[in-house]
Write an enzyme that holds these catalytic residues in place. Structure first.
Site, mmCIF file in Angstrom:
data_model
loop_
_atom_site.group_PDB
_atom_site.id
_atom_site.type_symbol
_atom_site.label_atom_id
_atom_site.label_comp_id
_atom_site.label_asym_id
_atom_site.label_seq_id
_atom_site.Cartn_x
_atom_site.Cartn_y
_atom_site.Cartn_z
ATOM 1 C CG HIS A 82 -2.508 1.728 -16.793
ATOM 2 N ND1 HIS A 82 -1.610 0.721 -17.099
ATOM 3 C CD2 HIS A 82 -1.785 2.718 -16.230
ATOM 4 C CE1 HIS A 82 -0.404 1.107 -16.723
ATOM 5 N NE2 HIS A 82 -0.474 2.304 -16.184
ATOM 6 C CG ASP A 161 5.714 4.888 -20.402
ATOM 7 O OD1 ASP A 161 5.613 5.993 -19.835
ATOM 8 O OD2 ASP A 161 5.343 3.838 -19.874
ATOM 9 N NE ARG A 168 6.052 11.202 -15.418
ATOM 10 C CZ ARG A 168 4.966 10.410 -15.477
ATOM 11 N NH1 ARG A 168 4.937 9.364 -16.284
ATOM 12 N NH2 ARG A 168 3.919 10.655 -14.740
ATOM 13 C CB SER A 183 3.119 7.670 -19.017
ATOM 14 O OG SER A 183 3.338 6.475 -18.315
ATOM 15 C CE LYS A 187 2.417 2.018 -18.785
ATOM 16 N NZ LYS A 187 3.212 3.130 -18.311
HETATM 17 N N1 URA Z 1 0.757 4.901 -14.681
HETATM 18 C C1 URA Z 1 1.563 5.035 -15.749
HETATM 19 O O1 URA Z 1 1.786 4.096 -16.489
HETATM 20 N N2 URA Z 1 2.125 6.220 -15.977
HETATM 21 C C2 URA Z 1 1.912 7.283 -15.194
HETATM 22 O O2 URA Z 1 2.449 8.329 -15.475
HETATM 23 C C3 URA Z 1 1.067 7.152 -14.078
HETATM 24 C C4 URA Z 1 0.499 5.936 -13.831
#
Ligand code: URA
Length: 425
Positions: A82, A161, A168, A183, A187
């Site tokens: 990620h 999320d 957000r 966040s 995930k």
């Molecule tokens: N990627 C995400 O999934 N969440 C964030 O807050 C920032 C980047």
């Protein structure tokens, strides 16, 4: 308990209890707390922060807002990656197929654009027909069959999320360490990953503007990983200029395909190979050096490209139909010299203004628009030479604003290091 007290407590810099965090998050997911109160809560968190304990509690409540995926039936290690978000950051489109082409299973739950940064799901949706919403049964079947799936969050995995992220994006509450850490990690953990590679971006185009904040974010992420017994590696990487040359959804897919053909820009390739080799190192239990060579080979022999084509086909996309606007304006350099700086945040915001990102929740975006930079930091440019191409559609841009993103000087500066540090738990 009531929402006003919890907002007040965070406004007054108090540490929230698990009960308070549950109350806010579960209430918002259930539709009992409206967007305006949740926005105030998120802004209080952004301004006053959360301790690591509060952030672990927040992550936990977000994970428990839905199901978790059990991928143990695959009898294979599950690796995931990620990024904390940047401009022109398209690495997932290349890293995931490289890793899957080497026999390591990848399930990647991705997001849409956030603030001025782009999102993998928006990029993939620039491919005509590409389905990003996949139910649990189908995604398990897909991972079993082709070893790779990139999907948007389903309603069942970390739904908290999904809902908070969308809010957000449009309330100026993106660049908060506890909100980013919870966040991402909610995930990743709900998605069943054993090993997580994080690209923590640092610089004016990232959510973390300086190295100190990026290191703190990495520390939060590593501690959350440890709490859940997950191996996490964070690469701190430079985001003081866009990654690669293209910014905008369809344009970034095209650049990714170029790299999968072992062509694309050098900076993008460097980060892609660094991330992919970390994943393969763990997934195949081989040394990092061996993993690096294998990843390079997968680009050279186009196995990664074939895996990407398989992924696109399986998820219903037509790779020959990628949205790119044909209204193109070429912007010339106003002077001769070296590019010493690129205002990357502004490039991201201008792409958003063109329609590549959202100003309001659920707004339709324009997959075909964006910018392609012909010059990057350290390059020499002569007056009248092309600096950037703008792909526009319905919305226009003040061209002078785009030119002003580039600082051109007589003194040459060295290219900055792309990989600043590698940290793990
Ligand atoms: N990627 C995400 O999934 N969440 C964030 O807050 C920032 C980047």
């Amino acid at each position: 308990m009531n929402i006003l007290t919890v907002i007040e407590n965070k406004k007054n810099k108090q540490e929230l209890s698990l009960e308070e965090i549950k109350y806010v998050v579960n209430g918002f997911v259930a539709g009992q707390i409206p967007d305006y109160q949740m926005s105030a809560f998120l802004m209080a968190v952004l301004l006053n922060g959360m301790s690591i304990e509060e952030t672990i509690n927040l992550t936990d409540v977000m994970i428990k807002s839905g199901d978790t995926l059990d991928l143990s039936f695959l009898n294979s290690k599950i690796v995931d990656k990620h990024s904390t978000g940047g401009v022109g950051d398209k690495t997932t489109l290349i890293v995931a197929p490289i890793v899957a082409s080497l026999g390591v299973k990848v399930f990647k739950m991705s997001g849409r654009g956030l603030g001025h940064t782009g999102g993998t799901i928006d990029k993939l949706e620039a491919i005509k027909g590409f389905k990003t919403t996949i139910d649990k049964k189908d995604l398990l079947k897909q991972i079993e069959n082709i070893g790779i799936c990139i999907a948007a969050q389903t309603a069942s995995l970390a739904p908290a999320d999904k809902k908070i992220y969308a809010l957000r994006d449009v309330t100026g509450t993106t660049n908060s360490i506890p909100l980013i850490a919870s966040s991402i990690m909610s995930k990743k953990i709900a998605g069943g990953a054993d090993y997580i590679v994080l690209d923590v971006k640092v610089g004016n185009g990232a959510l973390m503007k300086n190295e100190q904040d990026a290191r703190l974010l990495a520390d939060y992420i590593l501690k959350i990983g440890k709490h859940y017994n997950k191996k996490v590696v964070c690469l701190l990487t430079n985001m003081n200029e866009p990654l690669g040359n293209s910014v905008g959804n369809g344009l970034e897919v095209l650049e990714s395909i170029d790299l999968l053909k072992n062509k694309g820009p050098k900076d993008l390739k460097e980060i892609v190979l660094a991330l992919a080799s970390q994943m393969v190192h763990y997934g195949l239990d081989i040394s990092l050096d061996e993993a690096y060579i294998k990843c390079q080979e997968s680009l050279e022999n186009q196995k990664a490209l074939q895996k990407f084509e398989e992924l696109v086909k399986w998820q219903g996309g037509d790779i020959s139909k990628i949205a790119v606007s044909d209204k193109v304006v070429s912007l010339k350099s106003p002077k001769t010299g070296f590019i010493t700086d690129i205002d990357t945040l502004k490039i991201g915001l201008l792409a958003k203004e063109l329609g590549a990102g959202r100003m309001k929740e659920n707004e339709k975006i324009d997959y075909g628009v964006g910018l392609v930079l012909n010059k990057k930091v350290g390059d020499y440019v002569t007056e009248g030479e092309e600096l950037v191409k703008i792909y526009m559609n319905e919305k226009d841009l003040p061209l002078q604003e785009v030119v002003s993103c580039f600082t051109i000087d007589t003194d040459k500066i060295d290219k900055r290091n792309l990989i600043i540090d590698i940290l793990s738990n």
